[in-house]
Design an enzyme around this catalytic site. Structure first.
Site, PDB file in Angstrom:
ATOM      1  N   ARG A   1     -19.903 -20.707  13.102  1.00 19.33           N
ATOM      2  CA  ARG A   1     -21.145 -20.831  13.874  1.00 19.33           C
ATOM      3  C   ARG A   1     -22.271 -20.038  13.213  1.00 19.33           C
ATOM      4  NH1 ARG A   1     -19.045 -18.839  19.386  1.00 19.33           N
ATOM      5  NH2 ARG A   1     -21.192 -19.067  20.096  1.00 19.33           N
TER       6      ARG A   1
ATOM      7  N   LYS B   1     -29.186 -14.181  23.423  1.00 22.62           N
ATOM      8  CA  LYS B   1     -30.100 -15.142  24.049  1.00 22.62           C
ATOM      9  C   LYS B   1     -29.716 -15.432  25.507  1.00 22.62           C
ATOM     10  CE  LYS B   1     -29.359 -18.570  21.169  1.00 22.62           C
ATOM     11  NZ  LYS B   1     -28.349 -17.983  20.279  1.00 22.62           N
TER      12      LYS B   1
ATOM     13  N   ARG C   1     -17.012 -11.166  23.903  1.00 24.29           N
ATOM     14  CA  ARG C   1     -17.775 -11.755  25.008  1.00 24.29           C
ATOM     15  C   ARG C   1     -16.841 -12.384  26.044  1.00 24.29           C
ATOM     16  NH1 ARG C   1     -22.598 -15.852  23.815  1.00 24.29           N
ATOM     17  NH2 ARG C   1     -20.990 -17.176  22.907  1.00 24.29           N
TER      18      ARG C   1
ATOM     19  N   ARG D   1     -32.040 -26.378  17.678  1.00 21.68           N
ATOM     20  CA  ARG D   1     -31.217 -25.720  16.661  1.00 21.68           C
ATOM     21  C   ARG D   1     -31.402 -26.353  15.290  1.00 21.68           C
ATOM     22  NH1 ARG D   1     -27.123 -23.625  20.520  1.00 21.68           N
ATOM     23  NH2 ARG D   1     -25.658 -22.271  19.461  1.00 21.68           N
TER      24      ARG D   1
ATOM     25  N   ARG E   1     -14.642 -17.954  25.845  1.00 20.53           N
ATOM     26  CA  ARG E   1     -14.955 -19.300  25.390  1.00 20.53           C
ATOM     27  C   ARG E   1     -14.072 -19.692  24.209  1.00 20.53           C
ATOM     28  NH1 ARG E   1     -21.401 -19.659  24.680  1.00 20.53           N
ATOM     29  NH2 ARG E   1     -20.655 -20.659  22.768  1.00 20.53           N
TER      30      ARG E   1
HETATM   31  P1  AMP Z   1     -23.992 -21.979  22.554  1.00 23.20           P
HETATM   32  O1  AMP Z   1     -23.455 -21.898  23.944  1.00 23.20           O
HETATM   33  O2  AMP Z   1     -25.495 -22.050  22.520  1.00 23.20           O
HETATM   34  O3  AMP Z   1     -23.447 -20.909  21.646  1.00 23.20           O
HETATM   35  O4  AMP Z   1     -23.475 -23.379  21.953  1.00 23.20           O
HETATM   36  C1  AMP Z   1     -22.114 -23.636  21.791  1.00 23.20           C
HETATM   37  C2  AMP Z   1     -21.918 -24.831  20.880  1.00 23.20           C
HETATM   38  O5  AMP Z   1     -22.509 -25.992  21.462  1.00 23.20           O
HETATM   39  C3  AMP Z   1     -22.569 -24.713  19.516  1.00 23.20           C
HETATM   40  O6  AMP Z   1     -21.766 -24.006  18.583  1.00 23.20           O
HETATM   41  C4  AMP Z   1     -22.735 -26.184  19.139  1.00 23.20           C
HETATM   42  O7  AMP Z   1     -21.498 -26.759  18.734  1.00 23.20           O
HETATM   43  C5  AMP Z   1     -23.105 -26.807  20.472  1.00 23.20           C
HETATM   44  N1  AMP Z   1     -24.575 -26.797  20.692  1.00 23.20           N
HETATM   45  C6  AMP Z   1     -25.271 -26.076  21.617  1.00 23.20           C
HETATM   46  N2  AMP Z   1     -26.585 -26.306  21.517  1.00 23.20           N
HETATM   47  C7  AMP Z   1     -26.742 -27.188  20.498  1.00 23.20           C
HETATM   48  C8  AMP Z   1     -27.870 -27.802  19.893  1.00 23.20           C
HETATM   49  N3  AMP Z   1     -29.124 -27.547  20.320  1.00 23.20           N
HETATM   50  N4  AMP Z   1     -27.645 -28.651  18.871  1.00 23.20           N
HETATM   51  C9  AMP Z   1     -26.403 -28.928  18.436  1.00 23.20           C
HETATM   52  N5  AMP Z   1     -25.295 -28.364  18.942  1.00 23.20           N
HETATM   53  C10 AMP Z   1     -25.451 -27.508  19.973  1.00 23.20           C
END
Ligand code: AMP
Length: 218
Positions: A173, A20, A129, A95, A162
């Site tokens: 996740r 994404k 990554r 999400r 990360r």
């Molecule tokens: P991402 O960078 O999108 O992989 O997000 C990293 C982490 O941030 C996720 O594993 C969640 O812990 C948190 N996070 C990101 N977006 C959301 C969301 N829309 N709702 C809840 N937690 C989020």
């Protein structure tokens, strides 16, 4: 056509590691609208050491979702900013069904692009990554290596892994995605806005598939 010329409001849906973020960055260049990543917003809050950031980090390092109220608050504020007036690409939001319902109250969405990948490849994608500390561009040690190891091609910033891209957190996740986020595919299918894209293969091929489905939005 709801994609008004070069303007659109798009959601990118997909499991962690589906690509994404990478595709969102290509869409930013193509359509000149911002990528809004709740993950990036949360990591920025973590890095600046705010109370919100400290609280969110507990969930993030466990591979769990940050509570809806926090994330919705961030999105609500971000979408008010000037650069969103011609559209935006939501990456990692919504999400949960509750977040999707709240988004409906905030704004209309033109299309939801679901980047579909087999979960068996996600661990490999995420643990390899590397992310730019400065501009958040994403690379992969094998599938999309930077020209110079550890250095961002786009801005010369330092690449890092990360904290939540380790195998244990990645597995959590993916579980969280299957439980809380995958139901959104059916939610948006029912609304007629869903466009499925095969997320296997090369970055450019996937991008072409996304452009094709975005053009069919009407
Ligand atoms: P991402 O960078 O999108 O992989 O997000 C990293 C982490 O941030 C996720 O594993 C969640 O812990 C948190 N996070 C990101 N977006 C959301 C969301 N829309 N709702 C809840 N937690 C989020």
């Amino acid at each position: 056509m709801t994609v008004r010329g070069e303007q659109m409001k798009l959601i990118l849906l997909g499991a962690p590691g589906a690509g994404k973020g990478t595709q969102a960055q290509k869409l930013v260049k193509r359509f000149k609208i911002p990528q809004i990543s709740t993950g990036d917003l949360l990591r920025a809050a973590v890095a600046s050491g705010t109370d919100l950031g400290r609280h969110a980090n507990e969930y993030m390092t466990a591979g769990k979702l940050v509570p809806d109220g926090i994330v919705i608050g961030l999105i609500q504020e971000r979408l008010k900013e000037d650069d969103c007036k011609n559209g935006f690409i939501l990456d990692g939001f919504p999400r949960t069904i509750a977040q999707a319902e709240k988004l409906k109250d905030i704004t209309d969405i033109d299309a939801v692009v679901n980047v579909d990948v087999d979960t068996s490849i996600l661990v490999e994608r995420l643990t390899g990554r590397r992310t730019c500390k400065n501009c958040n561009a994403v690379f992969h040690t094998v599938f999309n290596p930077p020209k110079e190891e550890g250095v961002c091609d786009a801005c010369g910033g330092e690449l890092y892994q990360r904290a939540d891209d380790n195998e244990e957190t990645v597995r959590n996740r993916i579980d969280t995605y299957n439980k809380n986020t995958a139901p959104l595919i059916y939610y948006y299918k029912d609304s007629g806005k869903l466009r499925n894209v095969d997320g296997r293969g090369g970055i450019d091929g996937i991008f072409q598939n996304i452009l094709k489905v975005v053009k069919t939005v009407s």
